[in-house]
Design an enzyme around this catalytic site. Structure first.
Site, PDB file in Angstrom:
ATOM      1  N   ARG A 123       0.833  -1.218   0.000  1.00 38.99           N
ATOM      2  CA  ARG A 123       0.000   0.000   0.000  1.00 38.99           C
ATOM      3  C   ARG A 123       0.863   1.261   0.000  1.00 38.99           C
ATOM      4  O   ARG A 123       1.942   1.293   0.581  1.00 38.99           O
ATOM      5  CB  ARG A 123      -0.955  -0.046   1.204  1.00 38.99           C
ATOM      6  CG  ARG A 123      -1.908  -1.236   1.048  1.00 38.99           C
ATOM      7  CD  ARG A 123      -2.940  -1.299   2.120  1.00 38.99           C
ATOM      8  NE  ARG A 123      -3.807  -0.138   2.109  1.00 38.99           N
ATOM      9  CZ  ARG A 123      -4.678   0.128   3.085  1.00 38.99           C
ATOM     10  NH1 ARG A 123      -4.762  -0.673   4.126  1.00 38.99           N
ATOM     11  NH2 ARG A 123      -5.445   1.193   2.997  1.00 38.99           N
ATOM     12  N   ASP A 313     -15.348   3.556   3.449  1.00 40.52           N
ATOM     13  CA  ASP A 313     -15.400   2.158   3.896  1.00 40.52           C
ATOM     14  C   ASP A 313     -16.768   1.527   3.646  1.00 40.52           C
ATOM     15  O   ASP A 313     -16.903   0.304   3.638  1.00 40.52           O
ATOM     16  CB  ASP A 313     -15.068   2.076   5.385  1.00 40.52           C
ATOM     17  CG  ASP A 313     -13.616   2.445   5.639  1.00 40.52           C
ATOM     18  OD1 ASP A 313     -12.789   2.272   4.729  1.00 40.52           O
ATOM     19  OD2 ASP A 313     -13.315   2.921   6.743  1.00 40.52           O
ATOM     20  N   LYS A 340      -6.847  -0.188  -1.219  1.00 41.55           N
ATOM     21  CA  LYS A 340      -7.256  -0.526   0.151  1.00 41.55           C
ATOM     22  C   LYS A 340      -6.623  -1.871   0.520  1.00 41.55           C
ATOM     23  O   LYS A 340      -5.673  -2.300  -0.105  1.00 41.55           O
ATOM     24  CB  LYS A 340      -8.782  -0.546   0.232  1.00 41.55           C
ATOM     25  CG  LYS A 340      -9.402   0.845   0.102  1.00 41.55           C
ATOM     26  CD  LYS A 340      -9.095   1.675   1.327  1.00 41.55           C
ATOM     27  CE  LYS A 340      -9.613   3.086   1.190  1.00 41.55           C
ATOM     28  NZ  LYS A 340      -9.063   3.952   2.238  1.00 41.55           N
TER      29      LYS A 340
END
Ligand code: S3P
Length: 430
Positions: A123, A313, A340
């Site tokens: 990430r 989210d 994500k």
């Protein structure tokens, strides 16, 4: 070991639900407690694996007593009480841990190395390294990815305009700003969740808000007490379950911070009514009960890119619910979903198809055909939110379904399957 859930549809939910303490807030309160001068008492603490990662990293930085329990007591000795860790700091699956701790370590006069699990090592971290470097920290990433090596020191305030709207980046810069000389300002092009600034403000830090910008100046905060509100993004999955099974449901004591509840407005557009009952405020966070009315029939929805930072989210649950709408749904501007815990855009398309629905992506847009899911098999791809959304979708499918990797739910919602089973859903783990 990958754990598979078998879901038999057809049950209505009954009873009252409760969700674990909010994960996003928990990271911040733990970090603030660890850098406070004095004792903090944090109640309704979550045992989510991500939050354990934060607690373990703080332990490794020699903050005494970060023992996670329903009531977590932290004896803080201030930012200056942090000590060079003996080894690497393992942030597990948690991007929030890695990015927020980077902000704290930027001001700590030693070298620390942050690593994570396979997903976290892929990430992007320059988004947080860059502003902290500008403030004076020495930070290296591996071509933009972890490990993140930080040698902290004296910092100077900056004005920063993040390229990507991100509460983690804003949080890291504000936490570093509390230790920096002069003023530190974050200018947001689009608002993101505001837990860091709410908590700092409630602790008395000099924080100023001016249309879209947040400014903090040097401050040492004291220990504090607070009861975490329930995780409203966890509640989003139970709301999805109630809506898809035509059940009414009350969820007790969740966070009602407006920077987290935009999904309720989107659900309203889809025909789901959720009433909010504000009951308390704790360390700047509003909390109360949610009451979901029986839903009959979902409408397709269009979600614009400007909404994404406030849905970040919850879009996963919305997308799976859209598979049950009476028309097509379209969500634009989902590029950030690809970085994500997994590539959630690809995962959603695969998962909805695997469960017998129709979905596709055009660039960064997701298109979901309505009409329901037939039932089938979906893979969580090691991603907690995909795991939960697929299980919920399966509760309303025509036939039995399997979700691979349901154990990942524990990363964010400890006891997710048990909570559903208590409400009467037929979910069995094998
Ligand atoms: C979080 C911010 C969001 C969100 C994540 C938690 C936080 O990430 O997706 O689950 O607690 O600050 P971004 O900052 O990358 O948008």
């Amino acid at each position: 070991m990958i754990v598979r859930a078998e879901i038999v549809p057809g049950s209505r939910l009954r009873g009252e639900a409760k969700v674990p303490g909010d994960k996003s807030i928990a990271h911040r309160w733990l970090i603030l407690a660890a850098t406070a001068v004095g004792r903090s008492e944090l109640r309704n603490m979550t045992s989510a694996l991500d939050v354990r990662s934060t607690a373990e990293c703080l332990d490794a930085l020699d903050v005494s007593n970060v023992e996670l329990g329903q009531e977590t007591v932290v004896e803080g000795t201030g930012r200056r009480g942090l000590r060079e860790p003996g080894g690497t700091l393992n942030c597990g699956n948690s991007g929030t841990t890695m990015r927020l701790l980077s902000g704290v370590l930027a001001a700590a006069p030693f070298r620390a190395t942050l690593v994570g699990d396979e997903s976290l090592m892929k990430r992007p971290m320059e988004r947080v390294a860059e502003p902290l470097r500008q403030m004076g920290a020495r930070i290296e990433t591996a071509d933009g990815y972890p490990p993140v090596n930080i040698t902290g020191g004296d910092l100077t305030g900056i004005t920063y305009r993040p390229d990507v709207p991100s509460a983690q980046v804003k949080g890291a810069v504000l936490l570093a700003g509390e230790a920096a000389a002069g003023e530190t300002t974050v200018v947001e092009s689009v608002k993101t969740r505001d837990h860091t600034e709410r908590a700092l403000g409630a602790l008395g830090a000099p924080i100023r808000h001016e249309n879209g910008s947040i400014t903090i100046s040097t401050f040492d905060h004291a220990g504090f007490e607070g009861t975490l509100p329930g995780d409203v993004s966890g509640a989003a999955f139970l709301i999805g379950a109630a809506a898809l099974t035509g059940s009414s449901l009350r969820i007790a004591d969740t966070g009602l911070n407006p920077s987290r509840t935009h999904f309720l407005d989107v659900l309203k557009r889809m025909g789901v009514r959720v009433d909010r009952h504000l009951l308390r405020e704790t360390v700047g966070e509003p909390a109360g009960d949610l009451e979901i009315a029986e839903t009959s029939g979902l409408k397709g929805v269009t979600v614009g890119p400007e909404e994404f930072p406030l849905l970040v989210d919850d879009i996963v649950m919305i997308a799976v619910m859209a598979a049950f709408a009476d028309g097509e749904s379209r969500v634009d501007g989902l590029g950030e979903l690809r970085v994500k815990e997994s590539d959630r855009l690809a995962g959603l398309v695969d998962g909805i198809r695997g469960l017998g629905g129709r979905a596709s992506n055009e660039g960064d847009s997701l298109i979901v055909a309505g009409g329901g899911l037939k039932g089938g098999t979906a893979d969580a791809r090691g991603d907690h939110r995909l795991a939960m959304a697929f299980v919920i979708g399966a509760l309303a499918a025509q036939g039995t379904s399997q979700v691979e990797g349901v154990e990942y739910a524990e990363i964010t919602f400890p006891g997710f399957v048990e909570s559903l089973a208590r409400l009467g859903a037929k979910v069995e783990v094998r």
